[in-house]
Design a protein around this motif. Structure first.
Motif, PDB file in Angstrom:
ATOM      1  N   LEU A  46      -2.144   0.836   8.279  1.00  0.00           N
ATOM      2  CA  LEU A  46      -3.543   0.821   7.858  1.00  0.00           C
ATOM      3  C   LEU A  46      -4.480   0.479   9.015  1.00  0.00           C
ATOM      4  N   GLN A  47      -4.012  -0.321   9.928  1.00  0.00           N
ATOM      5  CA  GLN A  47      -4.848  -0.724  11.066  1.00  0.00           C
ATOM      6  C   GLN A  47      -5.124   0.433  12.016  1.00  0.00           C
ATOM      7  N   THR A  48      -4.386   1.535  11.871  1.00  0.00           N
ATOM      8  CA  THR A  48      -4.555   2.683  12.773  1.00  0.00           C
ATOM      9  C   THR A  48      -5.216   3.884  12.105  1.00  0.00           C
ATOM     10  N   LEU A  49      -5.392   3.841  10.786  1.00  0.00           N
ATOM     11  CA  LEU A  49      -5.874   5.020  10.072  1.00  0.00           C
ATOM     12  C   LEU A  49      -7.394   5.167  10.168  1.00  0.00           C
ATOM     13  N   PRO A  50      -7.878   6.418  10.196  1.00  0.00           N
ATOM     14  CA  PRO A  50      -9.322   6.677  10.240  1.00  0.00           C
ATOM     15  C   PRO A  50      -9.916   6.604   8.836  1.00  0.00           C
ATOM     16  N   LEU A  51      -9.980   5.415   8.267  1.00  0.00           N
ATOM     17  CA  LEU A  51     -10.416   5.268   6.893  1.00  0.00           C
ATOM     18  C   LEU A  51     -11.923   5.086   6.782  1.00  0.00           C
ATOM     19  N   GLU A  52     -12.473   5.669   5.742  1.00  0.00           N
ATOM     20  CA  GLU A  52     -13.858   5.451   5.377  1.00  0.00           C
ATOM     21  C   GLU A  52     -13.983   4.166   4.572  1.00  0.00           C
ATOM     22  N   LYS A  53     -12.984   3.939   3.711  1.00  0.00           N
ATOM     23  CA  LYS A  53     -12.893   2.696   2.949  1.00  0.00           C
ATOM     24  C   LYS A  53     -11.468   2.545   2.441  1.00  0.00           C
ATOM     25  N   TYR A  54     -11.101   1.312   2.136  1.00  0.00           N
ATOM     26  CA  TYR A  54      -9.782   1.008   1.589  1.00  0.00           C
ATOM     27  C   TYR A  54      -9.979   0.124   0.362  1.00  0.00           C
ATOM     28  N   VAL A  55      -9.300   0.478  -0.728  1.00  0.00           N
ATOM     29  CA  VAL A  55      -9.302  -0.334  -1.941  1.00  0.00           C
ATOM     30  C   VAL A  55      -7.870  -0.776  -2.216  1.00  0.00           C
ATOM     31  N   GLY A  56      -7.647  -2.067  -2.219  1.00  0.00           N
ATOM     32  CA  GLY A  56      -6.348  -2.625  -2.554  1.00  0.00           C
ATOM     33  C   GLY A  56      -6.398  -3.226  -3.943  1.00  0.00           C
ATOM     34  N   LEU A  57      -5.572  -2.701  -4.844  1.00  0.00           N
ATOM     35  CA  LEU A  57      -5.570  -3.157  -6.236  1.00  0.00           C
ATOM     36  C   LEU A  57      -4.196  -3.699  -6.593  1.00  0.00           C
ATOM     37  N   ASP A  58      -4.177  -4.846  -7.258  1.00  0.00           N
ATOM     38  CA  ASP A  58      -2.892  -5.405  -7.690  1.00  0.00           C
ATOM     39  C   ASP A  58      -3.084  -6.207  -8.967  1.00  0.00           C
ATOM     40  N   LEU A  59      -2.054  -6.179  -9.811  1.00  0.00           N
ATOM     41  CA  LEU A  59      -2.093  -6.915 -11.070  1.00  0.00           C
ATOM     42  C   LEU A  59      -1.928  -8.413 -10.846  1.00  0.00           C
ATOM     43  N   THR A  60      -1.338  -8.786  -9.709  1.00  0.00           N
ATOM     44  CA  THR A  60      -1.142 -10.199  -9.360  1.00  0.00           C
ATOM     45  C   THR A  60      -2.259 -10.624  -8.414  1.00  0.00           C
ATOM     46  N   GLN A  61      -3.183 -11.379  -8.927  1.00  0.00           N
ATOM     47  CA  GLN A  61      -4.367 -11.738  -8.142  1.00  0.00           C
ATOM     48  C   GLN A  61      -4.010 -12.562  -6.913  1.00  0.00           C
ATOM     49  N   ALA A  62      -2.945 -13.348  -6.997  1.00  0.00           N
ATOM     50  CA  ALA A  62      -2.595 -14.250  -5.905  1.00  0.00           C
ATOM     51  C   ALA A  62      -2.190 -13.521  -4.633  1.00  0.00           C
ATOM     52  N   VAL A  63      -1.794 -12.241  -4.731  1.00  0.00           N
ATOM     53  CA  VAL A  63      -1.375 -11.533  -3.517  1.00  0.00           C
ATOM     54  C   VAL A  63      -2.551 -10.981  -2.726  1.00  0.00           C
ATOM     55  N   LEU A  64      -3.714 -10.875  -3.347  1.00  0.00           N
ATOM     56  CA  LEU A  64      -4.840 -10.221  -2.681  1.00  0.00           C
ATOM     57  C   LEU A  64      -5.311 -10.974  -1.439  1.00  0.00           C
ATOM     58  N   PRO A  65      -5.424 -12.314  -1.460  1.00  0.00           N
ATOM     59  CA  PRO A  65      -5.762 -13.012  -0.210  1.00  0.00           C
ATOM     60  C   PRO A  65      -4.697 -12.834   0.872  1.00  0.00           C
ATOM     61  N   LEU A  66      -3.436 -12.715   0.469  1.00  0.00           N
ATOM     62  CA  LEU A  66      -2.362 -12.483   1.438  1.00  0.00           C
ATOM     63  C   LEU A  66      -2.520 -11.106   2.061  1.00  0.00           C
ATOM     64  N   ALA A  67      -2.863 -10.119   1.244  1.00  0.00           N
ATOM     65  CA  ALA A  67      -3.069  -8.767   1.757  1.00  0.00           C
ATOM     66  C   ALA A  67      -4.234  -8.733   2.735  1.00  0.00           C
ATOM     67  N   GLN A  68      -5.311  -9.395   2.379  1.00  0.00           N
ATOM     68  CA  GLN A  68      -6.484  -9.425   3.254  1.00  0.00           C
ATOM     69  C   GLN A  68      -6.154 -10.083   4.586  1.00  0.00           C
ATOM     70  N   ARG A  69      -5.369 -11.137   4.536  1.00  0.00           N
ATOM     71  CA  ARG A  69      -4.986 -11.833   5.771  1.00  0.00           C
ATOM     72  C   ARG A  69      -4.058 -10.966   6.615  1.00  0.00           C
ATOM     73  N   ASN A  70      -3.090 -10.308   5.989  1.00  0.00           N
ATOM     74  CA  ASN A  70      -2.156  -9.481   6.749  1.00  0.00           C
ATOM     75  C   ASN A  70      -2.831  -8.257   7.359  1.00  0.00           C
ATOM     76  N   LEU A  71      -3.814  -7.709   6.667  1.00  0.00           N
ATOM     77  CA  LEU A  71      -4.516  -6.549   7.208  1.00  0.00           C
ATOM     78  C   LEU A  71      -5.377  -6.943   8.399  1.00  0.00           C
ATOM     79  N   GLY A  72      -6.002  -8.106   8.317  1.00  0.00           N
ATOM     80  CA  GLY A  72      -6.822  -8.570   9.432  1.00  0.00           C
ATOM     81  C   GLY A  72      -8.119  -7.793   9.554  1.00  0.00           C
ATOM     82  N   SER A  73      -8.656  -7.786  10.741  1.00  0.00           N
ATOM     83  CA  SER A  73      -9.940  -7.135  10.996  1.00  0.00           C
ATOM     84  C   SER A  73      -9.739  -5.642  11.233  1.00  0.00           C
TER      85      SER A  73
END
Length: 233
Positions: free
Chosen positions: A64-91
């Protein structure tokens, strides 16, 4: 340790030991997206992406850090993983949106909000057969004309029943290293209750009837994990 923490610790063991071939899946996903991007007519146009069941992005973040994205939407049924995803993706140089939600609700709502790239990894096998059809129908309305849907999951080989598949998979779990007996039993119970893998031949037929082209990008060595590529036709 709460339930989520216990489950996440078990998941990390699966990834660390590559017990579900996560490394091979990551390579296949990367190759499929890169090939799709190279074949797009508007190669300079940014891509919108939704990740259904995004998890912590531990495997997908480097891509994901290399893709030419216009936007990214990360959806998950487990809310607790979303901050982990945001941290792993980084800037990253594109906007990211983190949504706590259900993939069926996503597929059956707001068809005017379309995406170029849909990705779902080890989530859709939780749907029963009728729900899978509804999902495919809804997702077909939410993908752009030249879009790509990458479906990473476990699938039933043709002519194998769910019961036989589960028996075979449970035998495999009993041979997995790094897990205690309690963890093995927890995984087995979860699969017994929640996993309904699609039959491969049935899925190919139904997807095409609902307006998708279908091919297999990668098949794992255990006749379970695989990467399917679907595109609107």
């Amino acid at each position: 340790m709460d339930l989520f923490a216990r489950q996440w610790a078990t998941y990390q063991i699966l990834v660390e030991h590559n017990l579900m071939e996560h490394r091979e899946i990551s390579n296949a996903t990367t190759g499929a997206i890169q090939q799709w991007l190279a074949l797009r007519e508007e190669q300079t146009q940014a891509v919108s992406m939704v990740d259904l069941g995004c998890g912590d992005l531990g495997q997908l973040a480097p891509l994901l850090q290399t893709l030419p994205l216009e936007k990214y939407v990360g959806l998950d049924l487990t809310q607790a993983v979303l901050p982990l995803a945001q941290r792993n993706l980084g800037s990253v140089p594109y906007p990211c949106f983190w949504e706590h939600g259900d993939l069926m609700n996503w597929a059956c709502s707001n068809p005017n909000d379309q995406f170029d790239l849909i990705h779902s990894s080890f989530a859709l096998h939780h749907l029963d057969q009728d729900q899978k059809l509804l999902f495919l129908e809804g997702a077909r309305e939410r993908i752009e004309t030249n879009g790509l849907f990458i479906w990473v999951d476990v699938f039933l080989p043709n002519q194998e029943s769910r019961l036989d598949y589960l028996s075979r998979y449970f035998n495999r779990i009993n041979q997995w290293p790094g897990l205690c007996q309690t963890q093995r039993e927890s995984i087995t119970q979860h699969i017994q209750t929640h996993d309904f893998p699609a039959n491969r031949g049935w899925l190919e037929k139904q997807a095409r009837a609902l307006g998708w082209s279908f091919c297999w990008a990668w098949n794992g060595q255990h006749n379970a994990e695989a990467v399917a590529l679907l595109q609107p036709i």
